[in-house]
Structure formats: C-alpha cells, structure tokens
Design an enzyme around this catalytic site. Sequence first.
Site, short mmCIF file in Angstrom:
data_model
loop_
_atom_site.label_atom_id
_atom_site.label_comp_id
_atom_site.label_asym_id
_atom_site.label_seq_id
_atom_site.Cartn_x
_atom_site.Cartn_y
_atom_site.Cartn_z
N HIS A 1 3.33 -1.11 -1.75
CA HIS A 1 3.14 -2.40 -2.40
C HIS A 1 2.61 -3.48 -1.46
CE1 HIS A 1 5.47 -0.75 -5.79
NE2 HIS A 1 4.92 -1.72 -6.48
N GLY A 2 2.80 -3.32 -0.17
CA GLY A 2 2.27 -4.35 0.71
C GLY A 2 2.60 -4.10 2.17
#
Length: 472
Positions: free
Chosen positions: A325-326
């Site tokens: 996700h990041g």
Amino acid sequence: MVFSSLSFIFVFLPIFMVLYYIVPSRGKNLLLFLGSIVFYSLGEPYYLFLILCSVLINYLAARGMDRFRGRPLERKTILILVLLYNFGVLLFFKYTNFFIENINALLRILRINWEFYTLNLTLPLGISFYTFQIASYVVDVYRQRVKADSSFISLGAYLCMFPQLIAGPIVVYADVDTDLKERTLSVDNLDNGLKTFIIGLGYKVIIANRIGTLWNDVCATGFESISTPLAWLGAFAYSMQLYFDFCGYSMMAIGLGEMLGFDIPVNFRHPYTCRSVTDFWRRWHITLGAWFREYVYIPLGGNRKGKFCTVRNLLIVWLLTGFWHGAAWNFILWGLLIFVFQIIEKNVTLKWLTANNIISKLVSHAYMIVYILISWTIFAITDFSELGVYLARMFPFFGIGQTLDPTDFARQLSTYAPLILISIIFATSYPEKLFDKIRSKIPGIMIAFYIFWLSVYYLCIEVNNPFLYFRF
C-alpha cells in the site's frame, strides 16, 4: 483522467463506446487496447512506455514458457527472470527512496558521515495494480492453469483495460480469458453496467468527496488543536471517505466492464457491517486478498504445515500487504496490526464474536467500529510523530494531556450530520438490495437519473475530487 471527471463522462466514454459498439468483433480487442493507451496517456504520458514494455516482455515470457513445455528448468528460469523484471520495476519506482531514506537514517544513528541522495521519482499511475495482474498471468501460465495468449493485442487489452487499469479490481487472466476471445454485447449489458457505474459515481462524488472535507478540516485545524470527540469523528470521516472512494471506483470499473462485455469481479461486500477483523478482510479489497492468498499464502504452505508455519505465513502476507500500500512505516505497522488481530481472533475470540446472540452481536460490532477507526487512522497518517499526536487525541489518558475545546466536535457534527447518517446507511447492504429490486423499473431508472445529474452538479461546483487509492 479519472472516471469521476466531466471529460471522461461526456467526452472519452461516449466516443469510445460508440466506436466499440460499431467496430466488428475481431477489432474490439485492438480498439480496447488503443483506447486504454489513450486513457492512460491522458493521465500519465511519461510512463506509458513502462506498461507497454510490461505487455511485451510478459507476452514473450509466457510464449517462451509454452514453447518449453516438458522442460521445467527452462520454464522456471523464464518465470524467475520475468518476475524479477515485473517486481524489480515496481520496487525501483515505489520503494527506492524509502530504502535510501532508511539507510541514511541508520547511518546517522551509527554516526557515519555519509548520505545517499534520493532520486527524483514519481510513482507511475496504477503500477501496483498492473504489476500484480501481469505477475498472476505469467505464474498461471507456468502452472499451466491457462495457456499463453497467442495475441499481443489480446494480452494488451487484458493488462491495459481502462476500467480496472489504474486502481483495480485486480483481474486474473483466467477470469476474462473467455471474454477476451468472444464476448456478447447487449442492451441489457449496457443498461445494467451503466446503472452500476452511476451508483459507483454517486458513492464517489456525493458521499466520499463531501465527507472527505470533514477529514480535511480536521487536518487543517492541526492534530494538536482538536478535541478527543473530533479526533474520533475525523477518523470516522476518513474511514467513510476511503470506503466510498474505493468501493465507488470499483463499482464504476465493474459497470464499465459489463458495458464492454467483461465480468470484472466484485471488490467489496459491505465490510463495515462485519463482526470480526477476519471477516472484514474477506470483504474489503477482495481481489487483493485473493491475489495474496493464491500467489503468496498458499505457495508458502497456507495452513497445511502446522500452527507455527500458519502464523509465519500470515505474518508474511500482512507485512507484504501493508508494504504494497505504500513506502512508509505506518503501512507496515498497519499490516502488523491486522496480523495481530487475526491471530488473536483465530485462536481465542472468533467463535465468540460470531456467536448468534444479542450480546455477541453488540460487542462484536462495537469492537469492529473501534478497530476500523484506529486502523484507518494508522493507514492515513504517514508521519509517525503526527500519528502519535492523533492517537493521543483519540486516547488522551495515554497521551498529551486533557481534551481541548469540545465545541469543535459540536460544530462539525452539526455541519456534517446529514452526510454522516447517509454514509452509515449506505455502508450497509440495504440500499443496494432495495435498488436491485427496482433496478429495471421506472423508480430505479429515476433514481439512477437523479444520482447521475446530482453527481455531475457536484463535479461542476467542487474542486476536491481525488481517488485515494491512486497513491498506492
């Protein structure tokens, strides 16, 4: 270009759909491929070559594996090389600066007078999604679950298909293999898909964009200056914005897919109504969870090799899910939190949480509300110092002192109360079930018409129209 933009709704989509419905069947994949390239280039022209290279390299790799049937060493070598390319590109663009920054931090701790420069990189649009999608294709070809596509155009249409190119759902090749070769277009497909698109558009524009302004107000005020009630209300606003933003996008993608003759899988099943973290992650971003289960968890052994290996495999999956996700430590912490809750549930609390009695139902829903608000707070705030301040505001007895002026909560609540109530209602399954019953009747048509033009009205008067999952 985003789906919830006037240029997409009134320019790109009508022109493309007219061409798509009049072109002969044998030319539809080519038109879809070219149209998707145009769609992508309007939003991310600089990295268009990356996705075209991905199509070409994976096309050649899959064809090579088919050619070497019965020669496992050559097939495995090709698979390893192409996966190294796919994930190497993703790692380079998404995580290089993260690794450099952490190496520099470690050097400072060790008092080594040296620093690496970060690179001037921007994240190519949709790279996390299309990398996972094409990786699943070559793995399935290696496993001989699907045959390598003999057509470069067909594979390009699969990977670049604009409805799900930028932010999913993640579509594995086996789901659309038949549709790529032959698909049926009908008035019913067009009508039903258009209505699904409109509902998703309403979720995005009417609910997500507007309740997102409450979260923006909280951020603009400053976390040090908000009261405890407002901190919880802000977490609620972000949670609803994220859900209706991403669920709305997925519904628009599914609707567009149906209009084009493709069956794109459902990505959300009302996760905020669940009673356990385990069930939540069967309902949220379903295609991502399915990808990790099929291509990471099961190959690692799943739950077949004893309790220790099961725990290890779950830990790996959730750390990777967070990291996907990041490129920030808060996402890793977020993934670790999910893992801890799932382990506790599987070994201690799950049977009680899902029991069919009123006390269990009340407690489990309350438990999930707290979990959802805390987990999305960790997800939203990448700076650990700011995250610490926000959590301290949510739990002032652990943190930085007394609750501040509680009237800030009352002011925001009075402003956003109708929208808060609407978001709660539409997070349940009841509105969609009701609409499905009248979808083809005059009231359903009138509702869809009203949602469409109200969405267009808000798009005309509002500036705030981001898709949150684009940054992942």
